[in-house]
Design a protein around this motif. Structure first.
Motif, short mmCIF file in Angstrom:
data_model
loop_
_atom_site.label_atom_id
_atom_site.label_comp_id
_atom_site.label_asym_id
_atom_site.label_seq_id
_atom_site.Cartn_x
_atom_site.Cartn_y
_atom_site.Cartn_z
N ASP A 43 0.87 -1.07 -0.10
CA ASP A 43 0.05 -0.07 -0.04
C ASP A 43 0.87 1.12 -0.01
O ASP A 43 1.37 1.77 1.13
CB ASP A 43 -0.85 -0.07 1.47
CG ASP A 43 -1.81 0.96 1.21
OD1 ASP A 43 -2.08 1.73 0.01
OD2 ASP A 43 -2.60 1.22 2.26
N GLU A 72 -8.00 10.88 -0.33
CA GLU A 72 -7.13 9.69 0.12
C GLU A 72 -5.92 10.05 1.04
O GLU A 72 -5.73 9.38 2.08
CB GLU A 72 -6.42 8.88 -1.03
CG GLU A 72 -5.77 7.63 -0.60
CD GLU A 72 -5.20 6.63 -1.57
OE1 GLU A 72 -5.29 7.01 -2.73
OE2 GLU A 72 -4.98 5.58 -1.33
N ASP A 97 -4.96 7.41 -8.49
CA ASP A 97 -5.48 5.86 -8.25
C ASP A 97 -4.50 5.08 -9.09
O ASP A 97 -4.45 5.42 -10.36
CB ASP A 97 -6.89 6.21 -8.60
CG ASP A 97 -7.53 4.68 -8.35
OD1 ASP A 97 -7.07 4.01 -7.41
OD2 ASP A 97 -8.47 4.23 -9.10
N GLY A 98 -4.09 4.19 -8.63
CA GLY A 98 -3.05 3.59 -9.21
C GLY A 98 -1.81 3.64 -8.83
O GLY A 98 -0.79 3.96 -9.62
N THR A 99 -1.51 4.05 -7.34
CA THR A 99 0.02 4.43 -7.04
C THR A 99 0.82 3.33 -7.68
O THR A 99 1.98 3.57 -7.93
CB THR A 99 -0.22 4.67 -5.39
OG1 THR A 99 -1.04 5.90 -5.36
CG2 THR A 99 1.10 5.08 -5.08
N GLU A 168 -8.90 -7.05 -9.17
CA GLU A 168 -7.66 -6.79 -8.68
C GLU A 168 -7.50 -7.67 -7.50
O GLU A 168 -8.38 -7.91 -6.64
CB GLU A 168 -7.84 -5.34 -8.02
CG GLU A 168 -7.77 -4.50 -9.39
CD GLU A 168 -6.59 -4.07 -10.20
OE1 GLU A 168 -5.45 -4.61 -9.78
OE2 GLU A 168 -6.79 -3.49 -11.10
N GLY A 170 -5.58 -6.37 -5.14
CA GLY A 170 -5.54 -5.32 -4.02
C GLY A 170 -4.43 -5.39 -3.34
O GLY A 170 -3.31 -6.08 -3.18
N GLY A 200 -4.88 -2.08 -12.49
CA GLY A 200 -4.12 -1.72 -11.23
C GLY A 200 -4.58 -0.53 -10.80
O GLY A 200 -3.81 0.04 -9.87
N SER A 201 -5.67 0.02 -11.19
CA SER A 201 -6.50 1.05 -10.62
C SER A 201 -8.07 0.80 -10.78
O SER A 201 -8.61 0.59 -11.86
CB SER A 201 -5.98 2.49 -11.61
OG SER A 201 -6.99 3.34 -11.50
N GLU A 219 -14.41 -6.04 -7.16
CA GLU A 219 -13.35 -5.89 -6.17
C GLU A 219 -13.80 -5.66 -4.69
O GLU A 219 -14.86 -4.80 -4.51
CB GLU A 219 -12.41 -4.75 -6.48
CG GLU A 219 -11.01 -4.81 -5.69
CD GLU A 219 -10.17 -3.86 -5.79
OE1 GLU A 219 -10.13 -3.15 -6.91
OE2 GLU A 219 -8.95 -3.59 -5.11
N GLY A 221 -12.06 -4.16 -1.26
CA GLY A 221 -10.95 -3.57 -0.55
C GLY A 221 -10.51 -2.10 -0.83
O GLY A 221 -9.44 -1.48 -0.44
N MET A 222 -11.03 -1.68 -1.91
CA MET A 222 -10.55 -0.25 -2.34
C MET A 222 -11.50 0.62 -1.57
O MET A 222 -12.38 0.17 -0.67
CB MET A 222 -10.86 0.07 -3.87
CG MET A 222 -12.25 -0.19 -4.31
SD MET A 222 -12.95 -1.88 -4.19
CE MET A 222 -14.53 -1.21 -4.56
N ASP A 226 -11.93 5.78 -4.39
CA ASP A 226 -11.35 4.87 -5.70
C ASP A 226 -12.71 4.61 -6.79
O ASP A 226 -12.61 4.47 -7.97
CB ASP A 226 -10.92 3.46 -5.51
CG ASP A 226 -9.52 3.65 -4.54
OD1 ASP A 226 -8.60 4.36 -5.15
OD2 ASP A 226 -9.41 2.93 -3.59
C1 IPD Z 1 -5.82 1.10 -5.42
C2 IPD Z 1 -6.16 0.61 -6.86
C3 IPD Z 1 -6.34 -0.72 -6.99
C4 IPD Z 1 -6.95 -1.43 -6.20
C5 IPD Z 1 -6.96 -1.14 -4.54
C6 IPD Z 1 -6.79 0.59 -4.41
P1 IPD Z 1 -4.78 3.63 -4.83
O1 IPD Z 1 -5.73 2.52 -5.01
O2 IPD Z 1 -7.22 1.30 -7.11
O3 IPD Z 1 -6.32 -1.05 -8.11
O4 IPD Z 1 -6.68 -2.98 -5.92
O5 IPD Z 1 -7.95 -1.60 -3.77
O6 IPD Z 1 -6.64 1.03 -2.95
O7 IPD Z 1 -3.85 3.13 -3.53
O8 IPD Z 1 -3.68 3.41 -6.07
O9 IPD Z 1 -5.29 4.85 -4.68
#
Ligand code: IPD
Length: 280
Positions: A43, A72, A97-99, A168, A170, A200-201, A219, A221-222, A226
């Motif tokens: 993360d 965020e 989003d997609g760090t 994802e 996650g 990935g986002s 998904e 977990g986001m 997001d």
């Molecule tokens: C994440 C991305 C990722 C997803 C995670 C998110 P972030 O957001 O959207 O695809 O799988 O659940 O937390 O941390 O890159 O802003």
């Protein structure tokens, strides 16, 4: 006749902030990044996430001083304060989003902005500066990619059989959660899904469904930032957004199924196990 949109000034600001934030992401995209860890070893947060959010927050505060802000990095800096959705005009922002994409120069990071009033999402603006794709939607006015109207795929099946799905893994590496994630993918493949993709986002994945590049995304977990704005883009493109448990979408439950059509969304929910997470 469509009704006039009440939040045009806010929408225009959001578009311009997404472009300015995007310019910062693009500038840093191929350079070495300073990475910090948040909730887990995958993360990630970079100085670009922080800089983009600070720039967006400062412009919103200047232009709309009474509006609320859920971002965020602001939530992370507060030690994970709980999200409170009120009737006030509220900006919901993920600066990058997609760090992880950004850190690895995988070309799907985006700036994600949602705007709510009276607890209703009024517009969404998602901008990927690397491939210069601007996805937008205003409530009741359709969804657009670079100003061209988009729709979910009319060829999408109304059930899992024959669908192309996005999900994802996650950032949560908890073994029990991973078992559920992989178990759900297995169930959907047994139910006849053609395959899986991952950009990935969360917001990019949802925009891919909105413009017909895939049949559905799900998904757990986001976070609210997001999927708040991107959810409206999917709905305005003709798609359906529901909770992973088959119920109504809950912006704080950290789960979504976003599909081209409601039949497919419901069929996905019947083939997977919902995942319980701490709420935003
Ligand atoms: C994440 C991305 C990722 C997803 C995670 C998110 P972030 O957001 O959207 O695809 O799988 O659940 O937390 O941390 O890159 O802003």
């Amino acid at each position: 006749m469509t009704t006039p949109f009440k939040f045009n000034s806010e929408f225009e600001l959001a578009e311009s902030l997404a472009r300015s934030g995007g310019a910062l992401i693009k500038e840093a995209f191929h350079k070495p990044k300073n990475i910090d860890l948040k909730s887990s070893t995958i993360d990630l947060v970079t100085e670009t996430d922080t800089a983009v959010e600070a720039m967006i927050l400062s412009a919103i505060t200047k232009n709309f001083p009474t509006h609320k802000f859920i971002g965020e990095e602001t939530v992370a800096a507060s030690g994970g304060q709980k999200v409170e959705i009120t009737d006030d005009p509220t900006w919901v922002v993920d600066p990058v989003d997609g760090t992880t994409n950004f850190v690895h120069s995988f070309p799907y990071p985006c700036v994600a902005i949602g705007f709510m009033n009276n607890q209703i999402v009024e517009f969404g603006v998602i901008y990927n500066p690397i491939n210069n794709e601007m996805f937008t939607a205003k409530l009741g006015h359709g969804a657009f990619l670079n100003n061209q109207k988009i729709t979910t795929s009319p060829a999408s099946p109304e059930a899992v059989q024959g669908s192309l799905l996005i999900t994802e893994i996650g950032s949560d590496k908890n073994a029990k959660k991973l078992d559920l994630v992989f178990g759900n993918m297995n169930s959907l493949l047994q139910a006849g899904a053609h395959g899986f993709r991952s950009l990935g986002s969360c917001a990019m994945n949802m925009c891919a469904v909105a413009c017909g590049r895939a049949d559905a995304f799900y998904e757990a977990g986001m976070h609210i930032w997001d999927y708040c704005g991107a959810g409206l883009i999917v709905r305005e493109a003709g798609g359906s957004t529901i909770d992973m448990n088959g119920g109504e979408l809950d912006l704080c439950a950290r789960r979504i199924i976003a599909a081209s059509n409601s039949g497919l969304a419901v069929d996905i929910s019947k083939n997977i196990e919902s995942i319980e997470l701490e709420r935003d």
